[in-house]
Write an enzyme that holds these catalytic residues in place. Structure first.
Site, PDB file in Angstrom:
ATOM      1  N   HIS A  64       0.934  -1.234   0.281  1.00 56.56           N
ATOM      2  CA  HIS A  64      -0.097   0.009  -0.077  1.00 56.56           C
ATOM      3  C   HIS A  64       0.919   1.231  -0.014  1.00 56.56           C
ATOM      4  O   HIS A  64       1.798   1.223   0.460  1.00 56.56           O
ATOM      5  CB  HIS A  64      -1.166   0.047   1.125  1.00 56.56           C
ATOM      6  CG  HIS A  64      -0.476   0.193   2.528  1.00 56.56           C
ATOM      7  ND1 HIS A  64      -0.212   1.312   3.280  1.00 56.56           N
ATOM      8  CD2 HIS A  64      -0.279  -0.814   3.479  1.00 56.56           C
ATOM      9  CE1 HIS A  64       0.349   1.063   4.384  1.00 56.56           C
ATOM     10  NE2 HIS A  64       0.263  -0.399   4.482  1.00 56.56           N
ATOM     11  N   ASP A 172       5.948   2.105   6.732  1.00 54.59           N
ATOM     12  CA  ASP A 172       4.750   1.489   6.630  1.00 54.59           C
ATOM     13  C   ASP A 172       3.790   2.181   5.634  1.00 54.59           C
ATOM     14  O   ASP A 172       3.279   2.972   6.001  1.00 54.59           O
ATOM     15  CB  ASP A 172       4.180   1.180   7.770  1.00 54.59           C
ATOM     16  CG  ASP A 172       2.633   0.630   7.645  1.00 54.59           C
ATOM     17  OD1 ASP A 172       2.393   0.182   6.934  1.00 54.59           O
ATOM     18  OD2 ASP A 172       1.681   0.957   8.866  1.00 54.59           O
ATOM     19  N   GLU A 204      -5.220   1.718   2.159  1.00 50.44           N
ATOM     20  CA  GLU A 204      -5.131   0.456   3.300  1.00 50.44           C
ATOM     21  C   GLU A 204      -5.405   0.965   4.582  1.00 50.44           C
ATOM     22  O   GLU A 204      -6.120   0.255   5.376  1.00 50.44           O
ATOM     23  CB  GLU A 204      -3.614  -0.241   3.095  1.00 50.44           C
ATOM     24  CG  GLU A 204      -3.509  -1.228   3.726  1.00 50.44           C
ATOM     25  CD  GLU A 204      -3.255  -1.396   5.447  1.00 50.44           C
ATOM     26  OE1 GLU A 204      -3.095  -2.379   5.933  1.00 50.44           O
ATOM     27  OE2 GLU A 204      -2.799  -0.163   5.700  1.00 50.44           O
ATOM     28  N   GLU A 205      -4.838   2.147   5.041  1.00 48.73           N
ATOM     29  CA  GLU A 205      -4.967   2.522   6.491  1.00 48.73           C
ATOM     30  C   GLU A 205      -6.570   2.910   6.913  1.00 48.73           C
ATOM     31  O   GLU A 205      -6.921   3.138   7.982  1.00 48.73           O
ATOM     32  CB  GLU A 205      -4.103   3.738   6.695  1.00 48.73           C
ATOM     33  CG  GLU A 205      -2.745   3.479   6.530  1.00 48.73           C
ATOM     34  CD  GLU A 205      -1.963   2.471   7.434  1.00 48.73           C
ATOM     35  OE1 GLU A 205      -2.618   1.967   8.365  1.00 48.73           O
ATOM     36  OE2 GLU A 205      -0.643   2.114   7.471  1.00 48.73           O
ATOM     37  N   ASP A 227       3.729  -6.127   3.372  1.00 45.95           N
ATOM     38  CA  ASP A 227       3.259  -4.886   4.354  1.00 45.95           C
ATOM     39  C   ASP A 227       4.432  -5.073   5.329  1.00 45.95           C
ATOM     40  O   ASP A 227       5.494  -5.695   5.213  1.00 45.95           O
ATOM     41  CB  ASP A 227       2.072  -5.205   4.886  1.00 45.95           C
ATOM     42  CG  ASP A 227       1.304  -3.772   5.332  1.00 45.95           C
ATOM     43  OD1 ASP A 227       2.093  -2.940   5.820  1.00 45.95           O
ATOM     44  OD2 ASP A 227       0.007  -3.555   5.084  1.00 45.95           O
ATOM     45  N   HIS A 311       3.229   3.299  12.760  1.00 46.29           N
ATOM     46  CA  HIS A 311       2.376   4.561  12.768  1.00 46.29           C
ATOM     47  C   HIS A 311       2.766   5.756  13.370  1.00 46.29           C
ATOM     48  O   HIS A 311       2.021   6.355  14.397  1.00 46.29           O
ATOM     49  CB  HIS A 311       1.045   4.104  13.277  1.00 46.29           C
ATOM     50  CG  HIS A 311       0.456   3.284  12.472  1.00 46.29           C
ATOM     51  ND1 HIS A 311      -1.060   2.957  12.399  1.00 46.29           N
ATOM     52  CD2 HIS A 311       0.677   2.680  11.173  1.00 46.29           C
ATOM     53  CE1 HIS A 311      -1.459   2.071  11.371  1.00 46.29           C
ATOM     54  NE2 HIS A 311      -0.442   1.890  10.594  1.00 46.29           N
TER      55      HIS A 311
END
Length: 336
Positions: A64, A172, A204-205, A227, A311
């Protein structure tokens, strides 16, 4: 291909969920070196690698392109920007973080922070409604360039750490993109067991939204969702984590294909490629969950790069893991 330079470029290009235009353009340019037909469709960057063979199954490589971030919700009369989250955010680390608001032009700001000597020392974690961004501009100056709904991202650069480790934002899943590009580089002039499509998916998030529409369009037989997953750090449960520098984490789960999981494991053993196992008891919370139930279903597996501080603006990976992930993917796809 210079993996470090590629990851630095990808990490430092903005692209919060729902506003991936800048990173999509960068990724499109990178993918077209391997898939000349690549294009941006509904936010996803999609391309086909190599020459299509009628008798071969179709395998999709997915990573992603979006990153966690924030969204402008209001501008106060005093010129402070109110905001909320795009994706999962740890509110504990937000006060005093530098950010960029992506309006008509990028504007730098900082999330307001109350000095510790003006608090009682036991302040609870702030809620989003209690936070704001200070840019130094007035409300009217902000409104010339910023609209409600504009995205916000952390304003940080990548840095090298000890050995082959690096830190930065949006690793990420920009490191997953880099590993797929590296795999395509390694597959040059090799015979393939599969027809290969690449989907660098949006949002994606926010619930794997890009992968859902990309999977329906491409309709693969096999999918590898590349990922990140949790790398062990002090205080964490080692049984639930991988380790930096020890290779890709191959997923095993009731929602994944055992055939593909063990195919990857056997290929890693055959080629002496270090790897790790990631056991999940149900869904994976990755794009794999979309591919495995697309149309009539696809044989799907996760291939994850260990990452610390997920994150946050200081995510940490080891470049060796990105390289090993790319090698594993390439060897799984290659005929010889």
């Amino acid at each position: 291909m210079n993996l470090k330079e590629t990851i630095f470029t990808l990490s430092e290009t903005s692209g919060a969920s729902g506003n991936e235009e800048k990173i999509s353009a960068v990724v499109l340019g990178m993918l077209r070196k391997y898939a000349p037909d690549a294009e941006i469709k509904n936010g996803n960057v999609i391309g086909n690698y190599g020459t299509f063979q009628e008798n071969l199954p179709l395998l999709v490589l997915d990573a992603h392109i979006d990153q966690v971030g924030f969204i402008v919700t209001y501008i106060t009369d005093e010129g402070f920007i109110k905001f909320n989250q795009l994706g999962g955010i740890d509110r504990r680390l937000l006060p005093a973080q530098p950010v960029t608001i992506h309006g008509k032009k990028d504007i730098k700001g900082v999330i307001c922070s109350v000095p510790p000597h003006l608090t009682s020392g036991n302040t609870e974690v702030l809620k989003f409604e209690d936070m704001a961004i200070d840019t130094g501009l007035t409300k009217s100056e902000l409104e010339e360039n910023i609209q409600y709904g504009d995205s916000i991202t952390y304003d940080v650069k990548c840095h090298e750490l000890t050995g082959s480790r690096i830190t930065g934002k949006a690793l990420d899943d920009r490191c997953g993109i880099a590993s797929i590009l590296y795999a395509l580089e390694l597959l040059k002039d090799r015979k393939l067991k599969y027809n290969v499509a690449v989907i660098f998916s949006a949002q994606e998030e926010l619930g794997e939204r890009g992968a859902k529409i990309g999977a329906f369009e491409v309709n693969p037989d096999i999918a590898l969702a590349v990922d990140v997953s949790f790398a062990y750090a002090i205080g964490e449960d080692e049984k639930k984590c991988g380790y930096l520098g020890k290779g890709a984490m191959i997923g095993i789960s009731p929602s994944l294909s055992r055939e593909i999981s063990y195919g990857l494991i056997n290929k890693a053993k055959e080629k002496n490629i270090p790897y790790q196992i990631e056991v999940m008891e149900g869904m994976t919370s990755t794009n794999a969950d979309r591919y495995s139930v697309n149309r009539e279903g696809a044989k799907t597996c996760t291939v994850s790069i260990p990452l610390r501080n997920m994150h946050t603006p200081v995510e940490v990976i080891d470049l060796k893991d990105v390289e090993l992930t790319g090698r594993l993917i390439a060897e799984f796809i290659a005929e010889d």
